[in-house]
Enzyme design. Structure first.
Site, short mmCIF file in Angstrom:
data_model
loop_
_atom_site.label_atom_id
_atom_site.label_comp_id
_atom_site.label_asym_id
_atom_site.label_seq_id
_atom_site.Cartn_x
_atom_site.Cartn_y
_atom_site.Cartn_z
N ARG A 43 0.98 -1.34 -0.11
CA ARG A 43 0.04 0.13 -0.04
C ARG A 43 0.92 1.40 -0.08
NH1 ARG A 43 -2.04 -3.47 4.03
NH2 ARG A 43 -4.02 -4.12 3.74
N LYS A 74 -1.34 -1.34 7.55
CA LYS A 74 -3.05 -1.03 7.95
C LYS A 74 -3.43 -2.20 8.78
CE LYS A 74 -7.64 -0.62 5.75
NZ LYS A 74 -8.17 -0.73 4.21
N HIS A 146 -3.47 2.00 -5.55
CA HIS A 146 -4.05 0.60 -5.22
C HIS A 146 -3.85 -0.40 -6.36
CE1 HIS A 146 -5.17 -0.69 -1.24
NE2 HIS A 146 -6.14 -1.65 -1.81
N ARG A 149 -1.47 -3.25 -5.74
CA ARG A 149 -1.81 -4.22 -4.96
C ARG A 149 -3.07 -5.15 -5.58
NH1 ARG A 149 -1.43 -5.54 0.53
NH2 ARG A 149 -3.35 -5.60 1.45
N HIS A 172 -3.90 -9.95 4.81
CA HIS A 172 -5.49 -10.06 5.00
C HIS A 172 -5.91 -10.76 6.24
CE1 HIS A 172 -6.39 -8.48 0.61
NE2 HIS A 172 -6.25 -7.55 1.66
N TYR A 181 -10.23 -8.52 -3.66
CA TYR A 181 -9.00 -8.13 -4.61
C TYR A 181 -8.81 -8.58 -6.03
CZ TYR A 181 -7.18 -5.04 -0.73
OH TYR A 181 -7.08 -4.03 -0.13
#
Length: 197
Positions: A43, A74, A146, A149, A172, A181
């Protein structure tokens, strides 16, 4: 653009973006940034958080694994990403060699890995703006910071990686998050069905 909805690049679009970047100022830095985004699935916040010590060992050689501490990610989840792709390591090594030549000193291990035009560290926001500019110059519609990613996750799945491994690389907490994703490729889906029996 809403997270998770950024454009997934084709290999041709990635190559075109790299070609455009190679002809502009800060080519080696921007190429390394692009490869870290597309080749590691990082990210903007994680890219901005990287320090020299995260990628270079005491012997000034690239490490094979980057430890992303909980402060860098994150959701405050520590994870590891791997500097094992040759295109990625070549781009990162080339950028670091250029930077060392320009600065004429040994690296401060705590220095930001990616330095802005003003000589300081990027913020996540300024990195997002840089990616937007690079993709606009390459005439790629619907792309954002993004995109790397999402492309990372989709490409790994298309190349046969199991979703649990991809989920771990993405950091995740659930496989269902990773599944969001991955963009379905109709050609791949047809091929899967063709090989059913």
């Amino acid at each position: 653009m809403k997270e998770g909805k950024a454009k997934v690049f084709t290999e041709q679009e990635l190559r075109r973006t790299l070609r455009v970047i190679s002809k502009k100022s800060h080519a080696k830095r921007n190429t390394a940034l692009l490869w870290c985004s597309f080749g590691l699935g990082l990210r903007a916040k994680e890219l901005a958080s990287l320090r020299v010590e995260n990628v270079l060992g005491a012997d000034d050689q690239l490490l094979e694994e980057i430890n992303l501490s909980s402060a860098m990610t994150k959701g405050a989840k520590q994870r590891f990403v791997y500097l094992t792709n040759s295109s990625l390591t070549e781009a990162l090594g080339s950028y670091l060699a250029e930077r060392q030549t320009q600065e004429g000193i040994l690296f401060n291990p705590q220095a930001a890995l990616f330095i802005s035009q003003k000589g300081g560290a990027f913020t996540p926001n300024t990195l997002q703006q840089l990616f937007h500019r690079l993709f606009t110059e390459a005439k790629i519609q619907g792309a954002s910071s993004h995109s790397g990613r999402r492309t990372f996750a989709t490409t790994l799945i298309e190349k046969g990686a199991d979703i649990k491994a991809v989920s771990r690389l993405m950091g995740h907490s659930s496989i269902s998050m990773t599944a969001q994703y991955v963009e379905d490729n109709p050609l791949r889906l047809k091929e899967i069905c063709r090989k059913l029996f």
